[in-house]
Write a protein that holds these residues in place. Structure first.
Motif, short mmCIF file in Angstrom:
data_model
loop_
_atom_site.label_atom_id
_atom_site.label_comp_id
_atom_site.label_asym_id
_atom_site.label_seq_id
_atom_site.Cartn_x
_atom_site.Cartn_y
_atom_site.Cartn_z
N ALA A 161 0.83 -1.20 0.00
CA ALA A 161 0.00 0.00 0.00
C ALA A 161 0.86 1.26 0.00
N ASP A 162 0.31 2.33 -0.52
CA ASP A 162 0.97 3.63 -0.48
C ASP A 162 0.60 4.40 0.79
N THR A 163 -0.64 4.23 1.22
CA THR A 163 -1.12 4.87 2.45
C THR A 163 -2.16 3.96 3.09
N ALA A 166 0.40 -1.24 10.08
CA ALA A 166 0.71 -0.50 8.85
C ALA A 166 2.00 0.29 9.01
N LEU A 167 2.15 0.98 10.14
CA LEU A 167 3.36 1.75 10.38
C LEU A 167 4.60 0.86 10.36
N ALA A 168 4.50 -0.31 11.00
CA ALA A 168 5.63 -1.24 11.02
C ALA A 168 5.99 -1.70 9.62
N SER A 169 5.00 -1.71 8.72
CA SER A 169 5.23 -2.10 7.33
C SER A 169 5.77 -0.95 6.50
N GLY A 170 6.01 0.18 7.14
CA GLY A 170 6.55 1.34 6.42
C GLY A 170 5.49 2.12 5.67
N VAL A 171 4.24 2.02 6.10
CA VAL A 171 3.15 2.68 5.38
C VAL A 171 2.58 3.81 6.25
N PRO A 172 2.71 5.06 5.83
CA PRO A 172 2.12 6.18 6.59
C PRO A 172 0.61 6.05 6.68
N VAL A 173 0.04 6.62 7.73
CA VAL A 173 -1.38 6.44 8.04
C VAL A 173 -2.12 7.77 7.95
N LEU A 224 4.64 11.41 2.95
CA LEU A 224 5.52 11.10 4.07
C LEU A 224 6.48 9.97 3.73
N PRO A 225 7.68 9.98 4.33
CA PRO A 225 8.66 8.92 4.06
C PRO A 225 8.28 7.62 4.78
N ARG A 226 8.51 6.51 4.11
CA ARG A 226 8.15 5.22 4.69
C ARG A 226 9.03 4.87 5.89
N ASP A 227 10.26 5.34 5.90
CA ASP A 227 11.13 5.00 7.03
C ASP A 227 10.68 5.72 8.30
N GLY A 228 10.00 6.86 8.16
CA GLY A 228 9.47 7.55 9.33
C GLY A 228 8.38 6.74 10.01
#
Length: 341
Positions: A245-247, A264-271, A305-309
């Motif tokens: 997913a992108d978001t 989702a956050l752990a997967s690098g996906v901003p919410v 937003l960056p996925r690493d964040g």
């Protein structure tokens, strides 16, 4: 070995945050030397809950819960839910003068009012009575603590949640390549209180993808034919869907936490979410997600937003820390008897 009994009306094969949280914390406590047992609907005949057949209500004979707890003789008792099993366990503990803790997982006043015209204060009155005898009531976020305190709940303690960062992690997209982007994902029950329709009505271009099952699924499938409905998914396949997913969009305004948000956050996906209890408490880093009363605006910001964040923020939520909060609130069953003496 210290023994803990968790009484819960929510258990497998249900798939929800209550079941997942109780299971994860139980396993963490077992690693710390506890003997953890569960008193669940598996032992009894059940009937489907009205308007929500996925949830089964236990038909435990009067005295059955009392007899089971008496035989187990646990050192600690935690009553996790306010249903039939939790109610019998509460009565037994009060009868025997046993100390126990409870937890508040679900905003039932809002859930009930979304289905039937029942004033929320009626539901709060029952919940306030149910939790009133507990040595501590464990609550997932500061926002919910404040909400319950306004309704005169007492002895509230924070019990947060964790995420399996070994299962949910960032990586390349493996799904949705044939669908127009950006790819907006929702994971969870498809039910009226989850406000999934707000997600499906977003004006953001791209593809809206729903993972989950529930009573509103047939209605929404028909009303939004351009959306992609994938049904229930678990394990590695679910983790791959998150990563693709992108978001992640969390439209609920009734959750107490939202385990799917940190997955989702752990997967690098901003919410993207509304600024309500749960998201407000989780998305404290502006690089992890976006909150807005205009969900389209939240999605637009989240897509930048960056996925690493997102991943870095998720690493703050561990089951080890959640289990320690849970453990520190437990009380010996004899504590109430000692006070009475």
């Amino acid at each position: 070995m210290t023994s803990l009994l968790i009484v819960t009306d929510a258990w497998y094969p249900q798939t929800n945050g209550v079941v997942h949280s109780l299971d994860a914390v139980g396993k963490e406590l077992e690693r710390r030397g506890y003997s953890v047992q569960y008193l669940t609907p598996e032992r009894f005949w059940t009937v489907p809950m009205p308007t929500y057949p996925e949830i089964r209500l236990s038909l435990a004979p009067i005295g059955a819960v009392r007899d089971i707890i008496s035989r187990m003789a646990p050192d600690h008792i935690h009553i996790a839910t306010e249903g039939p099993l939790g109610l019998q366990a509460k009565f037994y503990c009060l009868e025997k003068g046993l100390a126990y803790t409870t937890s508040y997982h679900t905003r039932f006043p809002q859930y009930v009012s979304a289905r039937v015209p029942v004033p929320t204060e009626w539901s709060y009155a029952y919940l306030r009575w149910f939790h009133s005898g507990a040595a501590a009531t464990l609550v997932p976020t500061p926002s919910i603590v404040a909400e319950l305190a306004e309704h005169h709940f007492e002895n509230l303690r924070i019990w947060s949640r964790g995420v399996d960062t070994a299962r949910f992690f960032p990586g390349p997209k493996s799904h949705f390549h044939d669908l127009p982007g950006p790819h907006l994902l929702y994971v969870g029950r498809v039910a009226v209180e989850k406000n999934v329709e707000a997600f499906l009505r977003l004006g953001t271009e791209g593809t809206k993808i729903v993972v989950g099952d529930g009573p509103q699924l047939p209605e929404l499938r028909q009303a939004f034919p351009d959306a992609v409905f994938l049904g229930k998914n678990h394990g590695d396949e679910l983790a791959a869907l998150y990563r693709s997913a992108d978001t992640f969009v969390f439209p609920s305004k009734t959750d107490t936490f939202g385990n799917v948000v940190i997955e989702a956050l752990a997967s690098g996906v901003p919410v993207a979410a509304y600024p309500v209890a749960g998201p407000l408490d989780i998305l404290t880093d502006p690089l992890a997600g976006a909150l807005d009363d205009d969900l389209d605006a939240a999605v637009a910001r989240a897509l930048t937003l960056p996925r690493d964040g997102a991943r870095r923020h998720a690493e703050r939520f561990t089951w080890a820390a959640a289990a320690e909060q849970f453990r520190s609130a437990l009380v010996p069953v004899a504590e109430q008897q000692d006070r009475a003496a």
